[in-house]
Design a protein around this motif. Sequence first.
Motif, PDB file in Angstrom:
ATOM      1  N   GLY A   1      -6.187   1.930  -4.788  1.00 46.73           N
ATOM      2  CA  GLY A   1      -6.426   1.599  -3.393  1.00 46.73           C
ATOM      3  C   GLY A   1      -6.718   2.851  -2.599  1.00 46.73           C
ATOM      4  O   GLY A   1      -6.468   3.971  -3.059  1.00 46.73           O
ATOM      5  N   SER A   2      -7.235   2.665  -1.405  1.00 49.87           N
ATOM      6  CA  SER A   2      -7.520   3.777  -0.503  1.00 49.87           C
ATOM      7  C   SER A   2      -6.720   3.590   0.778  1.00 49.87           C
ATOM      8  O   SER A   2      -6.731   2.505   1.363  1.00 49.87           O
ATOM      9  N   ILE A   3      -6.086   4.650   1.199  1.00 50.34           N
ATOM     10  CA  ILE A   3      -5.414   4.612   2.498  1.00 50.34           C
ATOM     11  C   ILE A   3      -6.481   4.932   3.530  1.00 50.34           C
ATOM     12  O   ILE A   3      -7.055   6.012   3.528  1.00 50.34           O
TER      13      ILE A   3
ATOM     14  N   ILE B   1       4.685   4.748  -1.255  1.00 53.61           N
ATOM     15  CA  ILE B   1       3.580   3.842  -0.941  1.00 53.61           C
ATOM     16  C   ILE B   1       2.250   4.487  -1.323  1.00 53.61           C
ATOM     17  O   ILE B   1       1.370   3.825  -1.868  1.00 53.61           O
ATOM     18  N   LYS B   2       2.100   5.775  -1.078  1.00 50.04           N
ATOM     19  CA  LYS B   2       0.874   6.483  -1.479  1.00 50.04           C
ATOM     20  C   LYS B   2       0.699   6.431  -2.999  1.00 50.04           C
ATOM     21  O   LYS B   2      -0.389   6.198  -3.508  1.00 50.04           O
ATOM     22  N   ARG B   3       1.796   6.623  -3.724  1.00 49.24           N
ATOM     23  CA  ARG B   3       1.761   6.570  -5.191  1.00 49.24           C
ATOM     24  C   ARG B   3       1.346   5.173  -5.666  1.00 49.24           C
ATOM     25  O   ARG B   3       0.501   5.036  -6.561  1.00 49.24           O
ATOM     26  N   LEU B   4       1.902   4.116  -5.053  1.00 44.82           N
ATOM     27  CA  LEU B   4       1.528   2.745  -5.424  1.00 44.82           C
ATOM     28  C   LEU B   4       0.047   2.477  -5.135  1.00 44.82           C
ATOM     29  O   LEU B   4      -0.647   1.853  -5.939  1.00 44.82           O
ATOM     30  N   ALA B   5      -0.424   2.942  -3.984  1.00 48.64           N
ATOM     31  CA  ALA B   5      -1.840   2.767  -3.648  1.00 48.64           C
ATOM     32  C   ALA B   5      -2.719   3.448  -4.696  1.00 48.64           C
ATOM     33  O   ALA B   5      -3.733   2.877  -5.129  1.00 48.64           O
ATOM     34  N   ASP B   6      -2.336   4.629  -5.133  1.00 48.52           N
ATOM     35  CA  ASP B   6      -3.098   5.346  -6.165  1.00 48.52           C
ATOM     36  C   ASP B   6      -3.079   4.594  -7.496  1.00 48.52           C
ATOM     37  O   ASP B   6      -4.108   4.485  -8.166  1.00 48.52           O
TER      38      ASP B   6
ATOM     39  N   GLU C   1      -6.692  -0.210   1.643  1.00 51.24           N
ATOM     40  CA  GLU C   1      -7.793  -1.073   1.223  1.00 51.24           C
ATOM     41  C   GLU C   1      -7.763  -1.172  -0.293  1.00 51.24           C
ATOM     42  O   GLU C   1      -7.735  -0.152  -0.977  1.00 51.24           O
ATOM     43  N   LEU C   2      -7.771  -2.402  -0.793  1.00 50.60           N
ATOM     44  CA  LEU C   2      -7.775  -2.652  -2.235  1.00 50.60           C
ATOM     45  C   LEU C   2      -8.856  -3.662  -2.574  1.00 50.60           C
ATOM     46  O   LEU C   2      -9.076  -4.612  -1.812  1.00 50.60           O
TER      47      LEU C   2
END
Length: 163
Positions: free
Chosen positions: A110-112, A101-106, A123-124
């Motif tokens: 996006g920001s966790i 999930i962190k990789r997808l956000a990056d 946040e996207l």
Amino acid sequence: MRHIISLLMENEAGALSRVAGLFSARAYNIESLTVAPTEDATLSRMTLVTVGSDDVIEQITKQLNKLIEVVKVVDLNDGDHIERELMLVKVRATGADREEIKRLADIFRGSIIDVTSKSYTIELTGTSSKLDAFIDAIERSAILETVRTGASGIGRGDRILKV
């Protein structure tokens, strides 16, 4: 066709209700709606997204211009514009899924913004299609909650919505 209509209106009680009433009275749908004061405290800027043919959008624009509180109306689709939407999405993040999930956000820039032992809140910002693509990339069962603002838009370059 999808249109982003931006308008300046007097910042007074009931103005938003009259705009929404105009749409409901004519059975037009509002896909998203954002309103906030402008740099001039007496005016608010409303951005709404709706779908319709060119004739329907022309009719909507004419009806909006007839409202006393409306100062100026522009269809941002008539020229170059920038649009963005904000999304907050809370996802289940446990075990090995946390890194994915962190990789997808990056990947989606996006920001966790909140972390617990069981979830991330991400946040996207971007176009609606970018946010939809992020939702499609995450396993549906991992999504706990989603909040979206709807589109906000501004004309490019010299296109300015001012009185």
